[in-house]
Write a protein that holds these residues in place. Structure first.
Motif, PDB file in Angstrom:
ATOM      1  N   VAL A  36       0.862  -1.179   0.000  1.00  9.71           N
ATOM      2  CA  VAL A  36       0.000   0.000   0.000  1.00  9.71           C
ATOM      3  C   VAL A  36       0.900   1.232   0.000  1.00  9.71           C
ATOM      4  O   VAL A  36       1.835   1.329   0.793  1.00  9.71           O
ATOM      5  CB  VAL A  36      -0.927  -0.005   1.244  1.00  9.71           C
ATOM      6  CG1 VAL A  36      -1.630   1.328   1.412  1.00  9.71           C
ATOM      7  CG2 VAL A  36      -1.929  -1.138   1.146  1.00  9.71           C
ATOM      8  N   ALA A  37       0.638   2.150  -0.907  1.00  6.29           N
ATOM      9  CA  ALA A  37       1.457   3.353  -1.014  1.00  6.29           C
ATOM     10  C   ALA A  37       1.112   4.390   0.052  1.00  6.29           C
ATOM     11  O   ALA A  37       1.986   5.109   0.529  1.00  6.29           O
ATOM     12  CB  ALA A  37       1.313   3.967  -2.403  1.00  6.29           C
ATOM     13  N   ASN A  53      -4.646   4.040  -0.275  1.00  2.08           N
ATOM     14  CA  ASN A  53      -4.135   4.419  -1.599  1.00  2.08           C
ATOM     15  C   ASN A  53      -4.883   5.598  -2.212  1.00  2.08           C
ATOM     16  O   ASN A  53      -5.285   5.554  -3.369  1.00  2.08           O
ATOM     17  CB  ASN A  53      -4.118   3.222  -2.549  1.00  2.08           C
ATOM     18  CG  ASN A  53      -2.922   2.340  -2.312  1.00  2.08           C
ATOM     19  OD1 ASN A  53      -1.947   2.732  -1.672  1.00  2.08           O
ATOM     20  ND2 ASN A  53      -2.973   1.117  -2.823  1.00  2.08           N
ATOM     21  N   ASP A  54      -5.049   6.636  -1.417  1.00  3.88           N
ATOM     22  CA  ASP A  54      -5.626   7.900  -1.887  1.00  3.88           C
ATOM     23  C   ASP A  54      -7.066   7.757  -2.384  1.00  3.88           C
ATOM     24  O   ASP A  54      -7.546   8.582  -3.151  1.00  3.88           O
ATOM     25  CB  ASP A  54      -4.728   8.511  -2.971  1.00  3.88           C
ATOM     26  CG  ASP A  54      -4.866  10.016  -3.049  1.00  3.88           C
ATOM     27  OD1 ASP A  54      -5.181  10.650  -2.021  1.00  3.88           O
ATOM     28  OD2 ASP A  54      -4.661  10.568  -4.142  1.00  3.88           O
ATOM     29  N   LEU A  79      -6.423  -2.337  10.738  1.00  2.00           N
ATOM     30  CA  LEU A  79      -5.977  -2.130   9.361  1.00  2.00           C
ATOM     31  C   LEU A  79      -6.091  -3.409   8.539  1.00  2.00           C
ATOM     32  O   LEU A  79      -6.424  -3.365   7.352  1.00  2.00           O
ATOM     33  CB  LEU A  79      -4.545  -1.596   9.330  1.00  2.00           C
ATOM     34  CG  LEU A  79      -4.356  -0.183   9.866  1.00  2.00           C
ATOM     35  CD1 LEU A  79      -2.881   0.217   9.803  1.00  2.00           C
ATOM     36  CD2 LEU A  79      -5.216   0.821   9.115  1.00  2.00           C
ATOM     37  N   GLU A  80      -5.830  -4.552   9.149  1.00  2.71           N
ATOM     38  CA  GLU A  80      -5.994  -5.835   8.444  1.00  2.71           C
ATOM     39  C   GLU A  80      -7.453  -6.024   8.029  1.00  2.71           C
ATOM     40  O   GLU A  80      -7.740  -6.438   6.900  1.00  2.71           O
ATOM     41  CB  GLU A  80      -5.525  -7.005   9.310  1.00  2.71           C
ATOM     42  CG  GLU A  80      -4.026  -7.104   9.469  1.00  2.71           C
ATOM     43  CD  GLU A  80      -3.291  -7.406   8.172  1.00  2.71           C
ATOM     44  OE1 GLU A  80      -3.839  -8.091   7.279  1.00  2.71           O
ATOM     45  OE2 GLU A  80      -2.145  -6.949   8.038  1.00  2.71           O
ATOM     46  N   ALA A  81      -8.370  -5.733   8.928  1.00  2.00           N
ATOM     47  CA  ALA A  81      -9.795  -5.847   8.612  1.00  2.00           C
ATOM     48  C   ALA A  81     -10.172  -4.876   7.488  1.00  2.00           C
ATOM     49  O   ALA A  81     -10.892  -5.239   6.548  1.00  2.00           O
ATOM     50  CB  ALA A  81     -10.639  -5.588   9.848  1.00  2.00           C
ATOM     51  N   GLU A  87     -10.027  -4.744  -0.379  1.00  2.00           N
ATOM     52  CA  GLU A  87      -9.735  -5.663  -1.491  1.00  2.00           C
ATOM     53  C   GLU A  87     -11.017  -6.209  -2.115  1.00  2.00           C
ATOM     54  O   GLU A  87     -11.136  -6.296  -3.325  1.00  2.00           O
ATOM     55  CB  GLU A  87      -8.894  -6.849  -0.991  1.00  2.00           C
ATOM     56  CG  GLU A  87      -7.410  -6.607  -1.028  1.00  2.00           C
ATOM     57  CD  GLU A  87      -6.657  -7.909  -0.785  1.00  2.00           C
ATOM     58  OE1 GLU A  87      -5.645  -8.102  -1.478  1.00  2.00           O
ATOM     59  OE2 GLU A  87      -7.061  -8.699   0.073  1.00  2.00           O
ATOM     60  N   ARG A  88     -11.968  -6.597  -1.273  1.00  2.00           N
ATOM     61  CA  ARG A  88     -13.249  -7.100  -1.780  1.00  2.00           C
ATOM     62  C   ARG A  88     -13.986  -6.019  -2.577  1.00  2.00           C
ATOM     63  O   ARG A  88     -14.598  -6.307  -3.603  1.00  2.00           O
ATOM     64  CB  ARG A  88     -14.124  -7.599  -0.652  1.00  2.00           C
ATOM     65  CG  ARG A  88     -13.716  -8.962  -0.133  1.00  2.00           C
ATOM     66  CD  ARG A  88     -14.761  -9.507   0.805  1.00  2.00           C
ATOM     67  NE  ARG A  88     -14.931  -8.613   1.922  1.00  2.00           N
ATOM     68  CZ  ARG A  88     -14.860  -8.967   3.195  1.00  2.00           C
ATOM     69  NH1 ARG A  88     -14.662 -10.213   3.519  1.00  2.00           N
ATOM     70  NH2 ARG A  88     -15.001  -8.083   4.149  1.00  2.00           N
ATOM     71  N   GLU A  89     -13.939  -4.796  -2.080  1.00  2.00           N
ATOM     72  CA  GLU A  89     -14.593  -3.686  -2.785  1.00  2.00           C
ATOM     73  C   GLU A  89     -13.942  -3.469  -4.150  1.00  2.00           C
ATOM     74  O   GLU A  89     -14.648  -3.236  -5.132  1.00  2.00           O
ATOM     75  CB  GLU A  89     -14.505  -2.399  -1.943  1.00  2.00           C
ATOM     76  CG  GLU A  89     -15.294  -2.438  -0.667  1.00  2.00           C
ATOM     77  CD  GLU A  89     -16.770  -2.235  -0.884  1.00  2.00           C
ATOM     78  OE1 GLU A  89     -17.161  -1.343  -1.657  1.00  2.00           O
ATOM     79  OE2 GLU A  89     -17.551  -2.999  -0.280  1.00  2.00           O
ATOM     80  N   LEU A  90     -12.626  -3.543  -4.224  1.00  2.24           N
ATOM     81  CA  LEU A  90     -11.927  -3.383  -5.492  1.00  2.24           C
ATOM     82  C   LEU A  90     -12.298  -4.499  -6.478  1.00  2.24           C
ATOM     83  O   LEU A  90     -12.517  -4.249  -7.656  1.00  2.24           O
ATOM     84  CB  LEU A  90     -10.401  -3.402  -5.297  1.00  2.24           C
ATOM     85  CG  LEU A  90      -9.731  -2.105  -4.909  1.00  2.24           C
ATOM     86  CD1 LEU A  90      -8.225  -2.317  -4.788  1.00  2.24           C
ATOM     87  CD2 LEU A  90     -10.025  -0.997  -5.914  1.00  2.24           C
TER      88      LEU A  90
END
Length: 93
Positions: A36-37, A53-54, A79-81, A87-90
């Motif tokens: 993650v940036a 990521n903005d 943060l893990e949650a 990720e699921r949303e992406l």
């Protein structure tokens, strides 16, 4: 850390005076582990909304209580949650 008003913004290699070195290290490790940036924490009346990521929209349903901001283990767990949901949303887009 850079500021967006009163947001807390972390990126690889950044440290924050708003959090202990242990929490900053935990956030830095989390950023690296997930590639993650940027992580941005938007204050919301005793909680922080989490932006990864903005992304202008916060991760839905996951908030970091301000009272836990100095607890590296709790920050990492939240943060893990948030990352799992992000990720699921992406993937759903």
């Amino acid at each position: 850390m850079s500021a967006r008003g009163d947001w807390l913004v972390y990126s690889k290699g950044s440290k924050s005076a708003a959090t202990s070195s242990e929490v900053s290290d935990a956030i830095g490790s989390w950023l690296a582990r997930h590639e993650v940036a940027e992580l941005a924490l938007e204050p919301l009346d005793g909680y922080y909304a989490i932006h990864i990521n903005d992304d202008p929209k916060p991760v839905p349903g996951v908030f970091l209580p301000a009272s836990l901001l100095q607890d590296p283990e709790a920050v990492n767990d939240i943060l893990e949650a948030a990352y799992s949901i992000w990720e699921r949303e992406l993937a759903a887009q």
